[in-house]
Design a protein around this motif. Structure first.
Motif, mmCIF file in Angstrom:
data_model
loop_
_atom_site.group_PDB
_atom_site.id
_atom_site.type_symbol
_atom_site.label_atom_id
_atom_site.label_comp_id
_atom_site.label_asym_id
_atom_site.label_seq_id
_atom_site.Cartn_x
_atom_site.Cartn_y
_atom_site.Cartn_z
ATOM 1 N N LYS A 6 46.775 42.305 26.689
ATOM 2 C CA LYS A 6 47.684 42.125 27.943
ATOM 3 C C LYS A 6 46.803 41.066 28.884
ATOM 4 O O LYS A 6 45.777 41.204 28.878
ATOM 5 N N ARG A 7 47.536 39.904 29.214
ATOM 6 C CA ARG A 7 47.191 39.031 29.957
ATOM 7 C C ARG A 7 46.640 39.428 31.356
ATOM 8 O O ARG A 7 47.482 40.322 32.137
ATOM 9 N N PRO A 8 45.652 39.166 32.036
ATOM 10 C CA PRO A 8 45.317 39.629 33.457
ATOM 11 C C PRO A 8 46.504 39.262 34.446
ATOM 12 O O PRO A 8 47.023 38.149 34.241
ATOM 13 N N SER A 9 46.777 39.871 35.435
ATOM 14 C CA SER A 9 47.514 39.715 36.494
ATOM 15 C C SER A 9 47.175 38.556 37.034
ATOM 16 O O SER A 9 45.990 38.245 37.101
ATOM 17 N N LEU A 14 43.260 35.042 39.963
ATOM 18 C CA LEU A 14 42.978 34.486 41.157
ATOM 19 C C LEU A 14 41.570 34.978 41.738
ATOM 20 O O LEU A 14 40.956 33.896 41.996
ATOM 21 N N LEU A 15 41.327 36.190 41.605
ATOM 22 C CA LEU A 15 40.047 36.872 41.911
ATOM 23 C C LEU A 15 38.908 36.275 40.741
ATOM 24 O O LEU A 15 37.915 35.866 41.447
ATOM 25 N N GLU A 38 43.024 26.703 38.913
ATOM 26 C CA GLU A 38 41.938 27.075 37.849
ATOM 27 C C GLU A 38 42.482 28.442 37.476
ATOM 28 O O GLU A 38 42.278 28.976 36.110
ATOM 29 N N ALA A 39 43.199 29.362 38.244
ATOM 30 C CA ALA A 39 43.745 30.539 37.933
ATOM 31 C C ALA A 39 44.996 30.558 36.816
ATOM 32 O O ALA A 39 45.338 31.682 36.343
ATOM 33 N N GLY A 40 45.609 29.177 36.933
ATOM 34 C CA GLY A 40 46.852 29.329 36.219
ATOM 35 C C GLY A 40 48.059 30.172 36.716
ATOM 36 O O GLY A 40 48.729 30.583 36.123
#
Length: 191
Positions: A6-9, A14-15, A38-40
């Motif tokens: 699962k891709r991180p939320s 962002l965090l 950077e967070a995409g």
């Protein structure tokens, strides 16, 4: 059948980006556009998950606070002697200052150019109150005649080790500080 991960939320990404960039380069240096890139994530994701940069900075520092408390808890876990717990706090610091990417105290770094009522300053005060209370609680439990004085001296030694490890690139500073803390604890009168 393959394993899917699962891709991180967007919030987690962002965090993660904020943690890396803010810690390495500074909260005042890194802009929103760079974090988003950077967070995409889409720009809307930032404002869906956080009310703005200050909210993201507060979440970043809360994560740093949580990890620092957990590291100290790991080092004091299983110890029953409050003096040994006080000394173990310096072992936790040594673990931090010798970890890859150590760049000093995240709270001090973030609040260096911040206003006194900023989220950075509030996060730093929150951590400092917790840390000071921990030292005082353990010094009291150990039966020192002046637990506040002992806690204050240990906090000063700890802060010196944090500064020296970063400014002087001296990773052994935490171990030297532990030796100094031991001397303070041995010399301080007990009730």
């Amino acid at each position: 059948m393959g394993v899917t991960t699962k891709r991180p939320s967007a919030r987690e990404r962002l965090l993660d980006a904020a943690d890396r960039l803010f810690y390495a380069e500074g909260v005042h240096t890194v802009g929103i556009d760079r974090l988003i890139e950077e967070a995409g994530v889409a720009k809307g994701s930032l404002f869906y998950n956080f009310s703005g940069k200050d909210d993201l900075v507060a979440a970043y520092l809360a994560g740093r606070d949580e990890r620092r408390r957990a590291r100290i808890a790991r080092h004091t876990e299983g110890l029953t002697d409050p003096v040994e717990k006080l000394l173990a706090i310096f072992d936790a610091l040594h673990e931090a200052v010798t970890s890859p990417g150590w760049n000093g105290c995240a709270f001090a770094n973030a609040s260096a150019e911040a206003a006194p009522d900023s989220v950075e300053a509030v996060a730093q005060r929150t951590y400092r109150v917790w840390f000071s209370d921990l030292l005082l609680e353990l010094a009291t439990e150990a039966g020192y005649a002046d637990p506040a004085g002992v806690a204050g001296r240990l906090r000063l030694i700890y802060d010196g080790a944090v500064a020296s490890s970063r400014i002087d690139a001296h990773p052994a500073a935490a171990l030297v500080a532990k030796d100094l803390a031991r001397l303070v604890l041995e010399a301080a009168p007990r009730t």
